[in-house]
Design a protein around this motif. Structure first.
Motif, PDB file in Angstrom:
ATOM      1  N   THR A 152       0.821  -1.216   0.000  1.00  0.00           N
ATOM      2  CA  THR A 152       0.000   0.000   0.000  1.00  0.00           C
ATOM      3  C   THR A 152       0.853   1.265   0.000  1.00  0.00           C
ATOM      4  OG1 THR A 152      -1.773  -1.147   1.188  1.00  0.00           O
ATOM      5  CG2 THR A 152      -1.814   1.265   1.211  1.00  0.00           C
ATOM      6  N   ALA A 153       1.822   1.325   0.898  1.00  0.00           N
ATOM      7  CA  ALA A 153       2.672   2.512   0.991  1.00  0.00           C
ATOM      8  C   ALA A 153       3.456   2.740  -0.304  1.00  0.00           C
ATOM      9  CB  ALA A 153       3.632   2.373   2.164  1.00  0.00           C
ATOM     10  N   ALA A 154       3.971   1.656  -0.875  1.00  0.00           N
ATOM     11  CA  ALA A 154       4.731   1.769  -2.122  1.00  0.00           C
ATOM     12  C   ALA A 154       3.836   2.248  -3.262  1.00  0.00           C
ATOM     13  CB  ALA A 154       5.355   0.420  -2.474  1.00  0.00           C
ATOM     14  N   ALA A 155       2.583   1.786  -3.271  1.00  0.00           N
ATOM     15  CA  ALA A 155       1.640   2.196  -4.311  1.00  0.00           C
ATOM     16  C   ALA A 155       1.320   3.682  -4.191  1.00  0.00           C
ATOM     17  CB  ALA A 155       0.369   1.363  -4.227  1.00  0.00           C
ATOM     18  N   ALA A 156       1.097   4.135  -2.965  1.00  0.00           N
ATOM     19  CA  ALA A 156       0.805   5.548  -2.742  1.00  0.00           C
ATOM     20  C   ALA A 156       1.989   6.419  -3.186  1.00  0.00           C
ATOM     21  CB  ALA A 156       0.490   5.789  -1.276  1.00  0.00           C
ATOM     22  N   LYS A 157       3.192   5.960  -2.921  1.00  0.00           N
ATOM     23  CA  LYS A 157       4.389   6.696  -3.317  1.00  0.00           C
ATOM     24  C   LYS A 157       4.498   6.764  -4.841  1.00  0.00           C
ATOM     25  CE  LYS A 157       9.439   6.647  -2.962  1.00  0.00           C
ATOM     26  NZ  LYS A 157      10.634   5.918  -2.458  1.00  0.00           N
ATOM     27  N   ALA A 158       4.200   5.662  -5.492  1.00  0.00           N
ATOM     28  CA  ALA A 158       4.276   5.621  -6.956  1.00  0.00           C
ATOM     29  C   ALA A 158       3.275   6.589  -7.582  1.00  0.00           C
ATOM     30  CB  ALA A 158       4.027   4.198  -7.451  1.00  0.00           C
ATOM     31  N   ILE A 159       2.081   6.653  -7.002  1.00  0.00           N
ATOM     32  CA  ILE A 159       1.061   7.578  -7.521  1.00  0.00           C
ATOM     33  C   ILE A 159       1.507   9.023  -7.333  1.00  0.00           C
ATOM     34  CG2 ILE A 159      -1.311   8.403  -7.213  1.00  0.00           C
ATOM     35  CD1 ILE A 159      -2.027   5.536  -6.317  1.00  0.00           C
ATOM     36  N   ARG A 160       2.067   9.297  -6.167  1.00  0.00           N
ATOM     37  CA  ARG A 160       2.506  10.665  -5.844  1.00  0.00           C
ATOM     38  C   ARG A 160       3.645  11.113  -6.761  1.00  0.00           C
ATOM     39  NH1 ARG A 160       3.480   9.626  -1.072  1.00  0.00           N
ATOM     40  NH2 ARG A 160       1.419  10.112  -0.234  1.00  0.00           N
ATOM     41  N   GLU A 161       4.518  10.177  -7.146  1.00  0.00           N
ATOM     42  CA  GLU A 161       5.685  10.511  -7.958  1.00  0.00           C
ATOM     43  C   GLU A 161       5.480  10.223  -9.448  1.00  0.00           C
ATOM     44  OE1 GLU A 161       8.851   8.301  -6.202  1.00  0.00           O
ATOM     45  OE2 GLU A 161       8.923   9.529  -4.363  1.00  0.00           O
ATOM     46  N   SER A 162       4.244  10.011  -9.841  1.00  0.00           N
ATOM     47  CA  SER A 162       3.945   9.655 -11.233  1.00  0.00           C
ATOM     48  C   SER A 162       4.044  10.829 -12.195  1.00  0.00           C
ATOM     49  CB  SER A 162       2.539   9.060 -11.323  1.00  0.00           C
ATOM     50  OG  SER A 162       1.558  10.046 -10.985  1.00  0.00           O
ATOM     51  N   GLY A 163       4.103  12.052 -11.671  1.00  0.00           N
ATOM     52  CA  GLY A 163       4.139  13.222 -12.530  1.00  0.00           C
ATOM     53  C   GLY A 163       2.768  13.653 -13.000  1.00  0.00           C
ATOM     54  N   ASN A 165       0.504  15.030 -11.011  1.00  0.00           N
ATOM     55  CA  ASN A 165       0.008  16.057 -10.092  1.00  0.00           C
ATOM     56  C   ASN A 165      -1.095  15.508  -9.189  1.00  0.00           C
ATOM     57  OD1 ASN A 165      -0.063  18.664  -8.982  1.00  0.00           O
ATOM     58  ND2 ASN A 165      -1.707  19.306 -10.369  1.00  0.00           N
ATOM     59  N   LEU A 166      -0.862  14.310  -8.635  1.00  0.00           N
ATOM     60  CA  LEU A 166      -1.834  13.666  -7.752  1.00  0.00           C
ATOM     61  C   LEU A 166      -1.270  13.567  -6.334  1.00  0.00           C
ATOM     62  CD1 LEU A 166      -2.958  10.757 -10.111  1.00  0.00           C
ATOM     63  CD2 LEU A 166      -4.147  12.933  -9.709  1.00  0.00           C
ATOM     64  N   ASN A 167      -2.145  13.717  -5.356  1.00  0.00           N
ATOM     65  CA  ASN A 167      -1.738  13.650  -3.946  1.00  0.00           C
ATOM     66  C   ASN A 167      -2.597  12.604  -3.229  1.00  0.00           C
ATOM     67  OD1 ASN A 167      -0.422  14.252  -1.559  1.00  0.00           O
ATOM     68  ND2 ASN A 167      -1.805  15.934  -1.052  1.00  0.00           N
ATOM     69  N   PRO A 168      -2.209  11.325  -3.277  1.00  0.00           N
ATOM     70  CA  PRO A 168      -3.006  10.242  -2.703  1.00  0.00           C
ATOM     71  C   PRO A 168      -3.073  10.297  -1.178  1.00  0.00           C
ATOM     72  CG  PRO A 168      -0.867   9.417  -3.376  1.00  0.00           C
ATOM     73  CD  PRO A 168      -0.950  10.830  -3.873  1.00  0.00           C
ATOM     74  N   GLU A 169      -4.187   9.787  -0.644  1.00  0.00           N
ATOM     75  CA  GLU A 169      -4.389   9.714   0.807  1.00  0.00           C
ATOM     76  C   GLU A 169      -4.619   8.256   1.179  1.00  0.00           C
ATOM     77  OE1 GLU A 169      -7.795  12.118   1.319  1.00  0.00           O
ATOM     78  OE2 GLU A 169      -6.820  13.995   0.680  1.00  0.00           O
ATOM     79  N   VAL A 170      -3.834   7.729   2.140  1.00  0.00           N
ATOM     80  CA  VAL A 170      -3.927   6.329   2.537  1.00  0.00           C
ATOM     81  C   VAL A 170      -4.865   6.175   3.723  1.00  0.00           C
ATOM     82  CG1 VAL A 170      -2.647   4.313   3.351  1.00  0.00           C
ATOM     83  CG2 VAL A 170      -1.596   5.884   1.693  1.00  0.00           C
ATOM     84  N   ASP A 171      -5.805   5.246   3.591  1.00  0.00           N
ATOM     85  CA  ASP A 171      -6.749   4.932   4.668  1.00  0.00           C
ATOM     86  C   ASP A 171      -6.782   3.409   4.814  1.00  0.00           C
ATOM     87  OD1 ASP A 171      -8.704   4.802   6.562  1.00  0.00           O
ATOM     88  OD2 ASP A 171     -10.353   5.438   5.251  1.00  0.00           O
ATOM     89  N   GLY A 172      -5.880   2.870   5.634  1.00  0.00           N
ATOM     90  CA  GLY A 172      -5.777   1.411   5.769  1.00  0.00           C
ATOM     91  C   GLY A 172      -5.200   0.816   4.512  1.00  0.00           C
ATOM     92  N   THR A 173      -5.986  -0.045   3.874  1.00  0.00           N
ATOM     93  CA  THR A 173      -5.550  -0.650   2.609  1.00  0.00           C
ATOM     94  C   THR A 173      -6.223   0.018   1.412  1.00  0.00           C
ATOM     95  OG1 THR A 173      -7.287  -2.327   2.787  1.00  0.00           O
ATOM     96  CG2 THR A 173      -5.113  -2.886   3.674  1.00  0.00           C
ATOM     97  N   VAL A 174      -6.837   1.159   1.653  1.00  0.00           N
ATOM     98  CA  VAL A 174      -7.495   1.904   0.585  1.00  0.00           C
ATOM     99  C   VAL A 174      -6.737   3.207   0.328  1.00  0.00           C
ATOM    100  CG1 VAL A 174      -9.578   3.139  -0.134  1.00  0.00           C
ATOM    101  CG2 VAL A 174      -9.766   0.935   1.061  1.00  0.00           C
TER     102      VAL A 174
END
Length: 259
Positions: A152-163, A165-174
């Motif tokens: 989950t954490a790695a996925a959120a990081k990938a989304i944030r660094e995808s270029g 302009n997205l800022n993901p928010e982690v809520d458990g496994t969502v």
């Protein structure tokens, strides 16, 4: 008199062969060619084709457009694979199209996140293989990481660094991914990115062209200067056509983005 008759005896045969060649539109073999007139040899055919193309180029008057070079790939396959060069250039165009479709769109959909690569301890994986991506609203995407909660954490990081302009928010496994509202500024930013992407693709295209021309120049001591010149012109012509197609893609994408 007898000498004159001996000289005239082969004339009908020569006239017949010459008229037959003209009627069929076949080229005459170069002087000194050891092969029969109508059979020719591979080297002679190549020589005649290139000579005709060069003559066409030289015959053009000042201010007139030059004839388009179109060398048969089979005749120069020992020098360069023109079909492979064309394929490499087309691959650059297709990569640009894919980049436009995936990364530069004002219309948000779950598929927009599919290509994002997530780096995990077990390797690199596309986001859509690790999580279930869905769209809750036009301004919100959801990535459910229940199947691979450890990523989950790695996925959120990938989304944030995808270029994107997205800022993901982690809520458990969502992972909640708010989608920025499409503003004029955002549209102009995307159009700028499209231009930058096109310039990078043109740079890749120039590398393909340079590589091919370098390959041709390796044979400058083995074939005529005319052959080298025509091949370089053919490769440049192919590159110009590919660049023109890229410009058309950019114009269409810019129009789509700016509305």
């Amino acid at each position: 008199m007898a000498l004159a008759l001996r000289c005239l005896r082969p004339l009908p045969s020569l006239l017949h062969r010459s008229s037959f060649a003209m009627a069929r539109g076949l080229p005459q073999a170069p002087r000194g060619c050891p092969a029969p007139l109508l059979e020719g040899c591979r080297q002679c055919v190549q020589h005649m084709l290139l000579s005709r193309q060069l003559a066409t180029k030289k015959a053009k008057g000042k201010g007139q457009s030059q004839a388009k070079v179109n060398i048969s790939a089979a005749l120069v396959e020992d020098i360069i694979n023109l079909e492979e060069t064309s394929g490499d250039m087309q691959a650059v165009i297709e990569a640009l199209k894919e980049d436009f479709n995936r990364n530069l769109s004002v219309r948000t959909s779950p598929g927009a996140l599919d290509h994002i690569t997530v780096v995990t301890k077990d390797g690199k994986f596309p986001l859509n293989q690790l999580g279930q991506i869905s769209q809750k609203s036009p301004q919100l995407l959801i990535v459910n990481m229940t199947s691979f909660p450890e990523s989950t954490a790695a996925a959120a990081k990938a989304i944030r660094e995808s270029g994107m302009n997205l800022n993901p928010e982690v809520d458990g496994t969502v992972i909640r991914v708010p989608v920025p509202k499409v503003t004029r500024e955002h549209r102009e930013s995307l159009a700028k990115l499209a231009k930058q992407s096109t310039n990078k693709s043109k740079e890749a295209l120039r590398k393909v062209r340079s590589k091919s021309i370098t390959q041709v120049k390796k044979f400058k001591n083995k074939v005529s200067e005319d052959t080298i010149w025509l091949l370089e012109k053919q490769i440049q012509q192919m590159a110009d056509e590919a660049a023109t197609e890229m410009d058309k893609l950019l114009a269409a994408k810019t129009k789509e983005l700016l509305g």
